[in-house]
Design a protein around this motif. Sequence first.
Motif, mmCIF file in Angstrom:
data_model
loop_
_atom_site.group_PDB
_atom_site.id
_atom_site.type_symbol
_atom_site.label_atom_id
_atom_site.label_comp_id
_atom_site.label_asym_id
_atom_site.label_seq_id
_atom_site.Cartn_x
_atom_site.Cartn_y
_atom_site.Cartn_z
ATOM 1 N N LEU A 41 3.374 10.923 12.240
ATOM 2 C CA LEU A 41 2.989 9.527 12.013
ATOM 3 C C LEU A 41 4.124 8.575 12.339
ATOM 4 C CD1 LEU A 41 1.010 9.537 8.654
ATOM 5 C CD2 LEU A 41 0.132 9.286 10.958
ATOM 6 N N ARG A 42 5.359 9.063 12.158
ATOM 7 C CA ARG A 42 6.511 8.207 12.431
ATOM 8 C C ARG A 42 6.906 8.253 13.895
ATOM 9 N NH1 ARG A 42 6.157 9.388 7.493
ATOM 10 N NH2 ARG A 42 7.121 8.255 5.769
ATOM 11 N N TRP A 74 -3.216 20.258 2.941
ATOM 12 C CA TRP A 74 -4.446 20.113 3.704
ATOM 13 C C TRP A 74 -4.900 21.477 4.209
ATOM 14 C CZ3 TRP A 74 -0.455 16.421 5.467
ATOM 15 C CH2 TRP A 74 -0.477 15.266 4.692
ATOM 16 N N MET A 120 -5.103 22.625 7.956
ATOM 17 C CA MET A 120 -3.904 22.586 8.787
ATOM 18 C C MET A 120 -2.990 23.769 8.458
ATOM 19 S SD MET A 120 -2.732 18.651 8.722
ATOM 20 C CE MET A 120 -3.861 17.288 8.986
ATOM 21 N N VAL A 157 10.279 14.019 5.638
ATOM 22 C CA VAL A 157 10.437 12.642 6.113
ATOM 23 C C VAL A 157 11.728 12.007 5.590
ATOM 24 C CG1 VAL A 157 7.963 12.297 6.408
ATOM 25 C CG2 VAL A 157 9.014 11.735 4.218
ATOM 26 N N ARG A 199 6.833 19.306 2.736
ATOM 27 C CA ARG A 199 6.138 18.189 3.367
ATOM 28 C C ARG A 199 6.753 16.862 2.915
ATOM 29 N NH1 ARG A 199 -0.103 17.599 2.033
ATOM 30 N NH2 ARG A 199 0.732 17.085 -0.007
ATOM 31 N N ALA A 200 7.079 16.786 1.609
ATOM 32 C CA ALA A 200 7.675 15.557 1.085
ATOM 33 C C ALA A 200 9.088 15.357 1.617
ATOM 34 C CB ALA A 200 7.677 15.590 -0.438
ATOM 35 N N PRO A 205 0.837 -1.203 0.000
ATOM 36 C CA PRO A 205 0.000 0.000 0.000
ATOM 37 C C PRO A 205 0.876 1.259 0.000
ATOM 38 C CG PRO A 205 -0.002 -1.014 2.168
ATOM 39 C CD PRO A 205 0.722 -1.960 1.252
ATOM 40 N N PRO A 206 0.343 2.403 -0.418
ATOM 41 C CA PRO A 206 1.154 3.628 -0.561
ATOM 42 C C PRO A 206 1.940 3.977 0.693
ATOM 43 C CG PRO A 206 -1.102 4.031 -1.276
ATOM 44 C CD PRO A 206 -1.071 2.634 -0.748
ATOM 45 N N GLU A 207 1.320 3.765 1.877
ATOM 46 C CA GLU A 207 1.963 4.209 3.120
ATOM 47 C C GLU A 207 3.191 3.380 3.495
ATOM 48 O OE1 GLU A 207 -1.145 3.187 2.801
ATOM 49 O OE2 GLU A 207 -1.787 1.826 4.388
ATOM 50 N N MET A 247 8.037 6.496 -0.542
ATOM 51 C CA MET A 247 8.246 7.463 -1.619
ATOM 52 C C MET A 247 7.442 8.702 -1.282
ATOM 53 S SD MET A 247 8.235 5.343 -5.060
ATOM 54 C CE MET A 247 9.060 3.772 -5.216
ATOM 55 N N ALA A 248 8.047 9.853 -1.424
ATOM 56 C CA ALA A 248 7.324 11.085 -1.111
ATOM 57 C C ALA A 248 6.966 11.772 -2.416
ATOM 58 C CB ALA A 248 8.185 11.993 -0.251
ATOM 59 N N MET A 249 5.722 12.181 -2.500
ATOM 60 C CA MET A 249 5.235 12.742 -3.761
ATOM 61 C C MET A 249 4.874 14.213 -3.599
ATOM 62 S SD MET A 249 2.962 11.077 -6.522
ATOM 63 C CE MET A 249 1.617 11.731 -7.436
ATOM 64 N N TYR A 262 3.255 16.465 9.438
ATOM 65 C CA TYR A 262 2.323 15.329 9.444
ATOM 66 C C TYR A 262 3.045 13.973 9.353
ATOM 67 C CZ TYR A 262 -1.824 12.596 8.096
ATOM 68 O OH TYR A 262 -2.842 11.663 8.027
ATOM 69 N N GLY A 263 3.940 13.864 8.367
ATOM 70 C CA GLY A 263 4.638 12.593 8.164
ATOM 71 C C GLY A 263 5.502 12.214 9.355
#
Lengths: 271, 364
Positions: B113-114, B98, B101, B161, B157-158, B82-84, B88-90, B109-110
């Motif tokens: 999540l980590r 968003w 935010m 991470v 944002r990309a 799955p993408p997550e 790869m950061a797009m 955000y990324g």
Amino acid sequence: MTTLRALPVAVLKVFALALFAFAIFGPLTNLALWSVAERWYTPFKLPVTYGLRYWEVVFRPTGDAMASLMTSIWIALLTVAVSLALAIPAGYALARLKLPMRAAIMILFLLPQAFPSVAIYINVARIFYQLGLTGTVGGVVLVHAAHGLVYAVWIAAAAFAAVDRDLELAARNMGASPLRAFFTITLPLALPGIIASAIFVFLESLDEFTGTFFVGVPQVSTLPLLLYNASMGGNYQIASITALILLVPSVLFMLFVERFLRADVLSKVGH
Amino acid sequence: MITEARQPPGGGIGIAVRDLKVAYGGTRVLHGVSLDFAPGSFTALLGSSGCGKTTLLRALSGFVPVESGSILLGGEDIARLPPEKRGMAMVFQSYALWPHMSVHQNIGYGLKLRGASRAEIDAKVTSVLSILGLAGYESRKVTALSGGQRQRVALGRALAVDPPVLLLDEPLSNLDAKIRLAMRHELKSLHRRLGLTAIHVTHDQEEAMTMADEIVILDAGRVLQKGSPEEVYRAPNSPFVAAFLGADNVIAGEARLDGEALAIRLPNGGETRMPAARRVEGDCIIHFRANAVHFGAGSTRAGLRLAGRITQSSYPGGVYRYEVETPAGRFLVDDERRANPGEAIELLIPTEEMHVFPAGMPSA
């Protein structure tokens, strides 16, 4: 020259506007007058004596009106909870997933509105009687929810469809699970639409008469039933005050919609 | 402007795509694509709309399901993840920021999540913003930013991470021409500094040529040619690539192999000999760029000479631009000399500017 020619047009506009305003505010003024009329009989064009006695009767803590109001609000809140619990997943599925017979499913939610409601509710009452649901708040909530779901699902589907797919994908791309992306991105962005649908269901429930009449009476008495009883009994003051109370949430809702609901969400309703 | 802040190079990971097939609702969009992306390289996927370049990028990022084939990221097949889980950061064409935010929340955000701590997130967001020249923008709403600033936040944002692979989906196409040119160079130098593997989708030939080390030209879901900007520009391997990269003037002729040389003859007269880039025998088509043609008089360059008459002239700056009518067609010709409409001239197509293909090869 132009001012001369513009004058009749302006007069016509003002006249049309006045007519329109009268059509809307005329009955409302009548309601307001009745609510403060302690004595009003023919041939008088206006109430004979004014007073807030009936307001006091309605808002007396031990009175029927307050009890009905509480029942109405309680039923409406439960109806909202039941509708949203179904409308959020259903709306998301209709907006995002490639469902076979999507149009048929959308129409399915419309069916309760499509047939004469009295015929439907008589049958519902019969079935609910066998299930022991007549005369219970639960039964009334189910009837209201079936009625409200069409708005809830259609508006929720439109709200989710208005959230750009890429915003969700960007969250997935950053490492969010589908559920996480839904709760951090999609749902917050669809929230104004969801809230609008919740308010709509709330108002529909508050207003609902026929279903409550067949399924809830006599144990469950809501504000519209009280209004009905009051006006049938010739008590126009109580009926008017009840009607005015029912009007308040509707006006608040209009203001909310105007303020928070974006045109791109509204344009997707029913698609 | 990007300031020269110090950033530890994350280091890119190579990608190998093998016989990748992707279909949308029964329609095959990618017909077995095989490509290698070297670690730390900057590759542009170039093609017209509908060629499959965006689909390829979305297949790499996991947004569209793969029908068959594999995507090896540092040796591991990620085609079914799955993408997550792909790392790869797009950067999206629409930026996909968003709107509910702040800039800080978007970029953090990324990391959140980590499981990064608040302090770590704050530090990273600050450093990313300073690299992108947006220091102090943390608490801004993304809806209050300009197009160029949004683009930087999307990039930030990309990058936040520290991804091994950066996917760029036409990230510059929504910007004003001036900002776009500046961003090309900023992206390029950022890439050089961070050392990650970048894959850039674009339909803009110039953008691809100026930014990428490697150019992949796609058409109808297939890779037509892969090479450095000079290679694909100077030696297109098909009429399609030649026309796509600007050599869209075509004349028909006849070719004959003569040892190592290729003898070209036009039906209306005119002939030349040139080194044979590929073996062509019989009917052929010759592609060339309008701006590579000039007046033949006084030039000793080898090439095809065509008699023509000037029909229009203009002065865009530097050289004059003429439209010349010849028996083989109308061409734009750049020359320093001044000439008037109606004047008869000789037109020269230098041999090194001619791309000769056998007649009947599919063209654009």
